[in-house]
Design a protein around this motif. Sequence first.
Motif, PDB file in Angstrom:
ATOM      1  N   HIS A  99     -68.793-102.274 -11.743  1.00  0.00           N
ATOM      2  CA  HIS A  99     -69.308-100.267 -12.409  1.00  0.00           C
ATOM      3  C   HIS A  99     -69.123-100.001 -11.286  1.00  0.00           C
ATOM      4  CE1 HIS A  99     -73.075 -97.990 -10.812  1.00  0.00           C
ATOM      5  NE2 HIS A  99     -73.287 -98.910  -9.339  1.00  0.00           N
ATOM      6  N   VAL A 100     -68.814-100.069  -9.592  1.00  0.00           N
ATOM      7  CA  VAL A 100     -68.083 -99.619  -8.987  1.00  0.00           C
ATOM      8  C   VAL A 100     -66.768 -98.796  -9.116  1.00  0.00           C
ATOM      9  CG1 VAL A 100     -67.195 -99.450  -6.532  1.00  0.00           C
ATOM     10  CG2 VAL A 100     -69.250-100.532  -6.914  1.00  0.00           C
ATOM     11  N   TYR A 151     -72.850 -92.488 -16.361  1.00  0.00           N
ATOM     12  CA  TYR A 151     -74.111 -92.715 -16.320  1.00  0.00           C
ATOM     13  C   TYR A 151     -74.104 -93.708 -17.385  1.00  0.00           C
ATOM     14  CZ  TYR A 151     -78.191 -90.938 -18.957  1.00  0.00           C
ATOM     15  OH  TYR A 151     -79.730 -91.012 -19.844  1.00  0.00           O
ATOM     16  N   PRO A 152     -73.561 -94.798 -18.576  1.00  0.00           N
ATOM     17  CA  PRO A 152     -74.296 -95.069 -18.814  1.00  0.00           C
ATOM     18  C   PRO A 152     -74.778 -96.964 -18.254  1.00  0.00           C
ATOM     19  CG  PRO A 152     -72.374 -94.920 -20.091  1.00  0.00           C
ATOM     20  CD  PRO A 152     -72.727 -94.015 -18.761  1.00  0.00           C
ATOM     21  N   SER A 153     -74.738 -96.664 -16.783  1.00  0.00           N
ATOM     22  CA  SER A 153     -74.879 -97.666 -15.572  1.00  0.00           C
ATOM     23  C   SER A 153     -76.385 -97.953 -15.409  1.00  0.00           C
ATOM     24  CB  SER A 153     -73.930 -97.759 -14.559  1.00  0.00           C
ATOM     25  OG  SER A 153     -74.164 -96.502 -13.920  1.00  0.00           O
ATOM     26  N   TRP A 154     -76.867 -96.760 -15.885  1.00  0.00           N
ATOM     27  CA  TRP A 154     -78.114 -96.320 -15.731  1.00  0.00           C
ATOM     28  C   TRP A 154     -79.117 -97.858 -15.977  1.00  0.00           C
ATOM     29  CZ3 TRP A 154     -82.521 -97.607 -19.145  1.00  0.00           C
ATOM     30  CH2 TRP A 154     -82.091 -97.146 -20.468  1.00  0.00           C
ATOM     31  N   MET A 155     -78.081 -98.302 -16.675  1.00  0.00           N
ATOM     32  CA  MET A 155     -78.929 -99.804 -17.565  1.00  0.00           C
ATOM     33  C   MET A 155     -78.555-100.768 -16.631  1.00  0.00           C
ATOM     34  SD  MET A 155     -80.762-101.395 -19.749  1.00  0.00           S
ATOM     35  CE  MET A 155     -80.761-100.520 -21.348  1.00  0.00           C
ATOM     36  N   ILE A 156     -77.737-100.513 -15.619  1.00  0.00           N
ATOM     37  CA  ILE A 156     -77.267-102.308 -14.398  1.00  0.00           C
ATOM     38  C   ILE A 156     -78.907-101.555 -13.951  1.00  0.00           C
ATOM     39  CG2 ILE A 156     -75.852-102.789 -13.312  1.00  0.00           C
ATOM     40  CD1 ILE A 156     -75.384-102.923 -16.450  1.00  0.00           C
ATOM     41  N   SER A 157     -78.704-100.575 -13.416  1.00  0.00           N
ATOM     42  CA  SER A 157     -79.398 -99.832 -12.068  1.00  0.00           C
ATOM     43  C   SER A 157     -80.943-100.636 -12.116  1.00  0.00           C
ATOM     44  CB  SER A 157     -79.306 -98.599 -11.914  1.00  0.00           C
ATOM     45  OG  SER A 157     -80.676 -98.391 -11.027  1.00  0.00           O
ATOM     46  N   ALA A 158     -81.629-100.615 -13.406  1.00  0.00           N
ATOM     47  CA  ALA A 158     -82.178-100.100 -13.662  1.00  0.00           C
ATOM     48  C   ALA A 158     -83.415-102.670 -14.438  1.00  0.00           C
ATOM     49  CB  ALA A 158     -82.749 -99.822 -15.668  1.00  0.00           C
ATOM     50  N   ILE A 159     -81.868-103.358 -14.612  1.00  0.00           N
ATOM     51  CA  ILE A 159     -82.071-104.072 -14.771  1.00  0.00           C
ATOM     52  C   ILE A 159     -82.596-104.635 -13.048  1.00  0.00           C
ATOM     53  CG2 ILE A 159     -80.840-106.678 -15.714  1.00  0.00           C
ATOM     54  CD1 ILE A 159     -79.981-104.715 -17.751  1.00  0.00           C
ATOM     55  N   PHE A 160     -80.851-104.497 -12.863  1.00  0.00           N
ATOM     56  CA  PHE A 160     -81.664-105.366 -11.403  1.00  0.00           C
ATOM     57  C   PHE A 160     -83.225-104.426 -10.180  1.00  0.00           C
ATOM     58  CE2 PHE A 160     -80.776-103.806  -6.847  1.00  0.00           C
ATOM     59  CZ  PHE A 160     -80.114-105.778  -6.136  1.00  0.00           C
ATOM     60  N   GLY A 161     -83.373-103.450 -11.094  1.00  0.00           N
ATOM     61  CA  GLY A 161     -85.297-103.480 -10.809  1.00  0.00           C
ATOM     62  C   GLY A 161     -85.728-104.689 -10.758  1.00  0.00           C
ATOM     63  N   CYS A 162     -85.488-104.738 -12.025  1.00  0.00           N
ATOM     64  CA  CYS A 162     -86.331-106.189 -12.246  1.00  0.00           C
ATOM     65  C   CYS A 162     -86.147-107.432 -11.394  1.00  0.00           C
ATOM     66  CB  CYS A 162     -86.186-106.053 -13.938  1.00  0.00           C
ATOM     67  SG  CYS A 162     -86.922-104.554 -15.518  1.00  0.00           S
ATOM     68  N   TYR A 163     -85.164-107.204 -11.880  1.00  0.00           N
ATOM     69  CA  TYR A 163     -84.771-108.630 -10.631  1.00  0.00           C
ATOM     70  C   TYR A 163     -85.143-108.923  -9.203  1.00  0.00           C
ATOM     71  CZ  TYR A 163     -80.474-109.610 -14.008  1.00  0.00           C
ATOM     72  OH  TYR A 163     -79.454-109.614 -14.398  1.00  0.00           O
TER      73      TYR A 163
END
Length: 371
Positions: A99-100, A151-163
Amino acid sequence: MRAEYASDTVTRSSGTERVRSIDALRTIMCAGIAVNHFTPYFFSGQDSELQVARYLSYFTDIFAVLAGLFTSPYLAQRWTGAGYFRFLVTRTARLYPLHVFTMSFYAVLAVPILLGVLTPENADRYDLAAVPPHLTLTHAWGVGPVMALNYPSWMISAIFGCYLILPAISMLVRRVRWAMMLVLAGALALSYAFAWSLDREVTSLQREGFGIMRVLPSFVFGLLLGQAKIHGGKVGSSLLFLAGMIVACATPSPLEGASRFALIYTLVYAVLRMDKAQVATPFNLAVLQSLGKLSFGVYLWHGLVATVLYRIVLPRALDTSLIRVGDVHPMFAYGLIAAGVAVAFVLAAISLRTIEPYGAALFRRAVGARG
């Protein structure tokens, strides 16, 4: 350094088993998301190709369901501070370095853009104010510029929030009967409250910067699936999947909101049932199953592939706009879209053996984790 790669398994009450059909679904999912995002470079307006590609946006919600499904084994864990830390490190170590890396590509491009050396079609994509939210994986939580950097990495951020809320869900599940159903109802209610306040469909909340609210219900449904005892005969499972596909293909436009969630949840459940019943489907193909491990890499790489290949390289090499290529030579355009998908898979395969494992080791060392 292998723990983070072995964690994508689905645990049943009878033990741990690998759902091979889900691996194949991951391959189809990431390829479909890439095609969905690549097609608008070549086709526009009422072009049939663009209209068909819009249906591939369903895979975004499947992505969220599968994230919950793969995380469901952790619901049985009795959490401690150290255990929770290990969980976060394990689930983040592989994806965060890539991601980075992909985010940094856009950050580097932003420098000549700020200096006026380059003039992009979409300057908002290179807003450096988005760097801190991306680094903290909070860019899908209503923090920072929307549609910036990779921009597609918003999904990674969202999943991290769910964790982050998983231990609370886990404790509730151990104490309250039917707790997962209550959590799912609460997640849906919360997401719809956000959608109503923003006057948006819940399935487009990421465009307002609240991707986590789009993902949360589907992530919770994935947790629920992972804990369920799934049974079903071959005929019933096949008919359920066929019915879902007919609905998916027969609607005049892609479904949104609750109807989309219902369709996606039905299809993923049907795939699990068919796998359990050992129904012969394309999901049994070994090549699709083996490529499933590249899904996260393809997802993170495909935005960068589109920027380089379709915004920079091809327009200059062909000396024409890609929309014109799609209008005049549609078969050639199909080939270029397929080539972009192939490049994303190749880059994902390379990063799986380079950026991801070595980056994971550096990440673990940086946060003081072992293993």
